[in-house]
Scaffold this motif. Structure first.
Motif, mmCIF file in Angstrom:
data_model
loop_
_atom_site.group_PDB
_atom_site.id
_atom_site.type_symbol
_atom_site.label_atom_id
_atom_site.label_comp_id
_atom_site.label_asym_id
_atom_site.label_seq_id
_atom_site.Cartn_x
_atom_site.Cartn_y
_atom_site.Cartn_z
ATOM 1 N N VAL A 173 -14.727 29.550 23.588
ATOM 2 C CA VAL A 173 -14.044 30.755 23.098
ATOM 3 C C VAL A 173 -13.459 30.496 21.704
ATOM 4 C CG1 VAL A 173 -12.061 32.285 23.444
ATOM 5 C CG2 VAL A 173 -13.490 31.650 25.395
ATOM 6 N N TYR A 177 -14.226 30.581 15.991
ATOM 7 C CA TYR A 177 -13.171 31.073 15.123
ATOM 8 C C TYR A 177 -12.528 29.978 14.280
ATOM 9 C CZ TYR A 177 -14.138 35.400 17.431
ATOM 10 O OH TYR A 177 -14.807 36.503 17.899
ATOM 11 N N ASN A 186 -16.821 35.605 10.526
ATOM 12 C CA ASN A 186 -15.772 36.142 11.398
ATOM 13 C C ASN A 186 -14.540 36.552 10.622
ATOM 14 O OD1 ASN A 186 -17.181 35.845 13.724
ATOM 15 N ND2 ASN A 186 -16.383 33.823 14.181
ATOM 16 N N ASP A 189 -12.223 39.424 11.585
ATOM 17 C CA ASP A 189 -11.514 39.310 12.855
ATOM 18 C C ASP A 189 -10.543 38.142 12.876
ATOM 19 O OD1 ASP A 189 -13.035 41.380 13.949
ATOM 20 O OD2 ASP A 189 -14.669 39.989 14.376
ATOM 21 N N ALA A 193 -7.838 37.623 15.833
ATOM 22 C CA ALA A 193 -8.578 36.996 16.928
ATOM 23 C C ALA A 193 -7.752 35.972 17.720
ATOM 24 C CB ALA A 193 -9.867 36.370 16.412
ATOM 25 N N HIS A 196 -5.519 37.750 20.336
ATOM 26 C CA HIS A 196 -6.294 38.369 21.417
ATOM 27 C C HIS A 196 -6.933 37.319 22.320
ATOM 28 C CE1 HIS A 196 -5.886 42.492 20.256
ATOM 29 N NE2 HIS A 196 -6.333 42.264 19.032
ATOM 30 N N LEU A 197 -7.519 36.317 21.681
ATOM 31 C CA LEU A 197 -8.254 35.318 22.460
ATOM 32 C C LEU A 197 -7.316 34.447 23.285
ATOM 33 C CD1 LEU A 197 -10.951 34.340 19.813
ATOM 34 C CD2 LEU A 197 -11.300 35.679 21.885
ATOM 35 N N SER A 199 -4.419 35.252 24.436
ATOM 36 C CA SER A 199 -3.888 36.049 25.544
ATOM 37 C C SER A 199 -4.904 36.143 26.679
ATOM 38 C CB SER A 199 -3.534 37.466 25.068
ATOM 39 O OG SER A 199 -2.485 37.407 24.141
ATOM 40 N N LEU A 200 -6.156 36.393 26.304
ATOM 41 C CA LEU A 200 -7.203 36.464 27.328
ATOM 42 C C LEU A 200 -7.330 35.126 28.061
ATOM 43 C CD1 LEU A 200 -10.674 38.102 27.156
ATOM 44 C CD2 LEU A 200 -10.536 35.705 27.765
ATOM 45 N N VAL A 201 -7.356 34.047 27.294
ATOM 46 C CA VAL A 201 -7.507 32.725 27.906
ATOM 47 C C VAL A 201 -6.317 32.427 28.829
ATOM 48 C CG1 VAL A 201 -7.467 30.241 27.409
ATOM 49 C CG2 VAL A 201 -9.037 31.737 26.168
ATOM 50 N N ARG A 203 -4.494 34.555 30.438
ATOM 51 C CA ARG A 203 -4.649 35.326 31.685
ATOM 52 C C ARG A 203 -5.650 34.627 32.610
ATOM 53 N NH1 ARG A 203 -4.256 39.665 28.020
ATOM 54 N NH2 ARG A 203 -6.480 40.097 27.993
ATOM 55 N N SER A 204 -6.698 34.055 32.012
ATOM 56 C CA SER A 204 -7.721 33.379 32.834
ATOM 57 C C SER A 204 -7.159 32.112 33.477
ATOM 58 C CB SER A 204 -8.947 33.030 31.991
ATOM 59 O OG SER A 204 -8.732 31.841 31.271
ATOM 60 N N ARG B 203 -12.116 35.341 35.332
ATOM 61 C CA ARG B 203 -10.829 34.827 35.820
ATOM 62 C C ARG B 203 -9.674 35.561 35.126
ATOM 63 N NH1 ARG B 203 -13.703 29.897 35.696
ATOM 64 N NH2 ARG B 203 -12.756 29.213 33.749
ATOM 65 N N SER B 204 -9.871 35.850 33.823
ATOM 66 C CA SER B 204 -8.809 36.546 33.085
ATOM 67 C C SER B 204 -8.627 37.984 33.576
ATOM 68 C CB SER B 204 -9.099 36.553 31.594
ATOM 69 O OG SER B 204 -9.993 37.604 31.266
#
Lengths: 207, 207
Positions: A173, A177, A186, A189, A193, A196-197, A199-201, A203-204, B203-204
């Protein structure tokens, strides 16, 4: 200057003097690449600019790439230190991970894009997978693994997924970047990025 | 041939005939780019190869890029159909997302790397952010949003994070692994990446 050198520092004294000359070549080459770009410069150009003979430069470096690798290693070392500082500034693993994402992108952008001419060393390095880049990627992966391990210990991260699998996925992921060859595409972004990334990670990773 | 055309199809009949000639130019251009590459070909080369005058080609296309855009649109349309087919083949949103990741990378790799010479149209398109590419990215984002929305409805995906934020983040994860300009650097990882990345993303998304 080159012809006198061997007479001045023969045998045992050679090591430190070699080191100084190498530094001198690298400093001059960095400046030259900064002005004229890496790809277009030959060892002959470099020799002329530094005032050494081409043969003398080849005594210290096998190729232009060998000089580029050393410059690249130093640039990557700066990024690595920035990332390490950002991680060490906080205690909790989730925050460490957030800071890591932010710092690696910010530091890569600054280093490679403040000076577009030096950027093409980094892009060549990344495209051709130079040893300097592979070693750097390895150290970034190790830092990431350490944060993940710590977060599992503190029970802030889930433990069901095999650690290696999680580490690989998070690295995949993050990688586009901060990799300089990819970063140039990139650019739009790159500012948002990391937020966002990460935060997603995170959550995972939640247990 | 080019000089007779206006006489054969004046006024209202122009539309369909235009369409046919455009198709003919695009087909010949695709073949020419496939053999000689997009970047190195000029409209003059193309005119010679097709047997039309340069002026005649310019009646139908404003520039080489306009022809490239149309070829690009068609290539991207193939990828889009592959992705849509993969998504529609299963019912559950998590599986749809998994398939989407896999299909978009696989289809992009196949289309752009089976023929390296056509790939440089795609790389130019992606680097210069042609309209064809922006439209494609928009449609991929829409498909993604639809899966996320569906997964929230079926309660298979969490709903705490704003939907837009989730969609942006997942797109940022996916993007480097199907964008043709980036894909050329991600080649080593492209095989395993979809699996690792979709697992992390799922998973996220878990409630």
């Amino acid at each position: 200057m080159n012809l006198n050198r061997a007479a001045i520092s023969p045998g045992p004294a050679r090591g430190p003097v070699d080191h100084e000359v190498r530094d001198q070549i690298v400093a001059a080459a960095t400046e030259h690449f900064r002005l004229y770009g890496y790809e277009k410069t030959t060892v002959s150009d470099l020799a002329k600019a530094i005032g050494f003979s081409k043969a003398y430069i080849y005594k210290f470096f096998d190729s232009k790439q060998a000089i580029g690798e050393l410059i690249c290693t130093r640039c990557l070392h700066v990024i690595e230190l920035d990332v390490k500082t950002a991680i060490d500034a906080v205690d909790r693993p989730p925050e460490k991970l957030r800071r890591m994402f932010k710092a690696i992108v910010k530091s890569s952008l600054r280093l490679f894009f403040e000076n577009r001419k030096l950027h093409d060393i980094a892009a060549s390095a990344a495209t051709e997978r130079w040893e300097a880049v592979r070693a750097f990627d390895g150290r970034i992966q190790a830092m990431l693994l350490e944060i993940l391990r710590l977060g599992r210990e503190t029970e802030e991260f889930e433990r069901k997924t095999p650690l290696d699998e999680t580490a690989t996925a998070v690295f995949l992921v993050m990688y586009p970047y901060f990799n300089p060859a990819l970063l140039q595409y990139n650019f739009d972004d790159a500012e948002d990025a990391p937020l966002h990334l990460s935060s997603l990670v995170l959550r995972s990773l939640s247990p």
